[in-house]
Every structure is written in C-alpha cells, then in structure tokens.
Design a protein around this motif. Structure first.
Motif, PDB file in Angstrom:
ATOM      1  N   ARG A 112       0.828  -1.204   0.000  1.00  0.00           N
ATOM      2  CA  ARG A 112       0.000   0.000   0.000  1.00  0.00           C
ATOM      3  C   ARG A 112       0.866   1.259   0.000  1.00  0.00           C
ATOM      4  O   ARG A 112       0.637   2.187  -0.790  1.00  0.00           O
ATOM      5  CB  ARG A 112      -0.917   0.018   1.221  1.00  0.00           C
ATOM      6  CG  ARG A 112      -1.816   1.255   1.275  1.00  0.00           C
ATOM      7  CD  ARG A 112      -2.560   1.362   2.588  1.00  0.00           C
ATOM      8  NE  ARG A 112      -1.635   1.595   3.694  1.00  0.00           N
ATOM      9  CZ  ARG A 112      -2.033   1.792   4.954  1.00  0.00           C
ATOM     10  NH1 ARG A 112      -3.301   1.760   5.261  1.00  0.00           N
ATOM     11  NH2 ARG A 112      -1.133   1.997   5.895  1.00  0.00           N
ATOM     12  N   ASP A 113       1.872   1.295   0.866  1.00  0.00           N
ATOM     13  CA  ASP A 113       2.738   2.474   0.961  1.00  0.00           C
ATOM     14  C   ASP A 113       3.512   2.704  -0.335  1.00  0.00           C
ATOM     15  O   ASP A 113       3.705   3.847  -0.762  1.00  0.00           O
ATOM     16  CB  ASP A 113       3.716   2.315   2.123  1.00  0.00           C
ATOM     17  CG  ASP A 113       3.032   2.367   3.482  1.00  0.00           C
ATOM     18  OD1 ASP A 113       1.861   2.812   3.547  1.00  0.00           O
ATOM     19  OD2 ASP A 113       3.656   1.941   4.479  1.00  0.00           O
ATOM     20  N   ALA A 114       3.952   1.621  -0.964  1.00  0.00           N
ATOM     21  CA  ALA A 114       4.707   1.740  -2.211  1.00  0.00           C
ATOM     22  C   ALA A 114       3.830   2.305  -3.327  1.00  0.00           C
ATOM     23  O   ALA A 114       4.257   3.178  -4.091  1.00  0.00           O
ATOM     24  CB  ALA A 114       5.261   0.382  -2.623  1.00  0.00           C
ATOM     25  N   ILE A 115       2.610   1.812  -3.430  1.00  0.00           N
ATOM     26  CA  ILE A 115       1.696   2.312  -4.456  1.00  0.00           C
ATOM     27  C   ILE A 115       1.390   3.783  -4.224  1.00  0.00           C
ATOM     28  O   ILE A 115       1.393   4.593  -5.164  1.00  0.00           O
ATOM     29  CB  ILE A 115       0.403   1.470  -4.484  1.00  0.00           C
ATOM     30  CG1 ILE A 115       0.706   0.050  -4.965  1.00  0.00           C
ATOM     31  CG2 ILE A 115      -0.654   2.123  -5.375  1.00  0.00           C
ATOM     32  CD1 ILE A 115      -0.462  -0.904  -4.860  1.00  0.00           C
ATOM     33  N   ARG A 116       1.143   4.148  -2.997  1.00  0.00           N
ATOM     34  CA  ARG A 116       0.917   5.554  -2.659  1.00  0.00           C
ATOM     35  C   ARG A 116       2.115   6.409  -3.079  1.00  0.00           C
ATOM     36  O   ARG A 116       1.955   7.497  -3.655  1.00  0.00           O
ATOM     37  CB  ARG A 116       0.728   5.706  -1.151  1.00  0.00           C
ATOM     38  CG  ARG A 116      -0.631   5.349  -0.597  1.00  0.00           C
ATOM     39  CD  ARG A 116      -0.552   5.524   0.904  1.00  0.00           C
ATOM     40  NE  ARG A 116      -1.790   5.313   1.606  1.00  0.00           N
ATOM     41  CZ  ARG A 116      -1.876   5.273   2.933  1.00  0.00           C
ATOM     42  NH1 ARG A 116      -0.782   5.413   3.668  1.00  0.00           N
ATOM     43  NH2 ARG A 116      -3.040   5.088   3.526  1.00  0.00           N
TER      44      ARG A 116
END
Length: 213
Positions: A112-116
């Motif tokens: 999730r953090d990487a996509i954000r």
C-alpha cells in the motif's frame, strides 16, 4: 481521489490474491486484471490507469517490455511485481521507466505504501532488491566508471551514498541531521546534475558509476 490500478500477472492465483489484498484499502480501485504484458499495454492505452502493477515473467510480452511501452506511450506509472529469480531484469526495467519494485511476498502495508509513493511521484526500491543489484554487479574494475565527484558538494555525495543504501529522505534526515526539505532540495540538485529522473537510477549510478536512463 482513489488510485486506479491495473494488475498484470499470468498467474490467476497471484492476480486474485493481489486484488483481495488491495481492495481492503478504500483508496484503491482495481480497474482490471490481465495476464500478459501486451494486454497490460493495450489496457493502459485505452483506460485511465494510475498504476500498472506488473509481473516480470509473462507470456507474449514480459513486464520489462510492457514497462517500456507503458512509460513511453501512456500516463500510467509502471510498478514491477517481482521474485528473486527475476533480478536479471531489474536494471533493464529501470532503464525502461519502472517506478519501483515489489517482491511478491511483500507485507500488504508495504505494498500500500509503495503504491501511494509511486502515485505521488516518487520511486521506490526495497532494500532487499537493492542488495540483489549490488550482489549481481559482476563488472570488472576496468569496466566500472567512477562517478565524477567534482560536480557534487560533500553533502550531496553523503546523500547519494545513503540513497544507494535505499534510505528515504526521512531516514537520511535522521542520519545527517538536516531537515527533510533540505534533503529534498539536494536530491533535486543531484538529479539535475546527473540528468536522471528518480532515486532508483541514482542508486544504480552511485553503485556502478554508470548513468542508466
């Protein structure tokens, strides 16, 4: 604003599993799922996709080839989903415009953090992937081009060294005791001097002395 995602993987189990993981977060909208790079490129050409999460090894067209086409012909940001067996493709994918790498066994919160992060204009590379790049640099000493340090300040060289270790701006700030804003300004300066676009390329440049665009 929800982040619109395309999932591309020839393994139906991986596709469905990733969809289940990502749909637990309200900020993501899974627009579609495809099974090869050609389908991924065609989908991104015809739909408003923010992030294409691409497997590397797919039939018809692999994720590296798809990354090149998607980066060149659409506004979609390619994000590679890889395994340790795929590390030979990493440098090529960087050249082709990949904005980051995720291992298939990555914790959902990190995904999730990487996509954000990629959506917000950053590039990401996990420490474990960076270590694979380092360990697979098999060039001889004669083949390595040392970086020209004359154009960088001492602070910029320190920041470059930490970027090559996979550190974020926040982590670098803690290491050398200056603000994140100052770190960001220095990173922008380094990018301008090298002509590179993101910190993954900077890491490769620092480790190899070569500019991979």
């Amino acid at each position: 604003m929800r982040i619109k995602i395309l999932l591309a993987d020839d393994n139906a189990f991986i596709r469905e599993g990733m969809k289940i993981i990502l749909t637990t977060y309200d900020e993501f909208d899974i627009l579609g799922m495809v099974k090869d790079g050609q389908e991924a490129f065609e989908y991104c050409k015809n739909h408003d996709v923010d992030i294409a999460l691409l497997d590397v090894r797919m039939p018809n067209m692999n994720g590296v080839e798809a990354t090149k086409l998607i980066a060149a012909h659409t506004t979609t940001k390619p994000l590679i989903l890889t395994t340790f067996d795929d590390d030979e493709y990493i440098l090529e994918a960087i050249k082709n415009g990949a904005k980051g790498y995720l291992l298939k066994n990555t914790d959902p919160e990190h995904i999730r953090d990487a996509i954000r992060s990629v959506y917000n204009g950053h590039s990401i590379i996990q420490d474990v992937i960076l270590e694979k790049i380092k360990s697979n640099l098999t060039v001889t000493n004669e083949e390595v081009t040392k970086i020209d340090t004359s154009s960088f300040t001492q602070r910029e060289l320190s920041i470059l060294a930490l970027i090559s270790k996979g550190y974020s701006n926040k982590e670098i700030s803690k290491q050398i005791f200056i603000s994140e804003g100052t770190i960001a300004n220095n990173v922008s300066s380094i990018l301008g001097k090298t002509g590179l676009e993101h910190r993954t390329q900077l890491a490769i440049y620092y480790l190899t002395g070569k500019v991979s665009k």
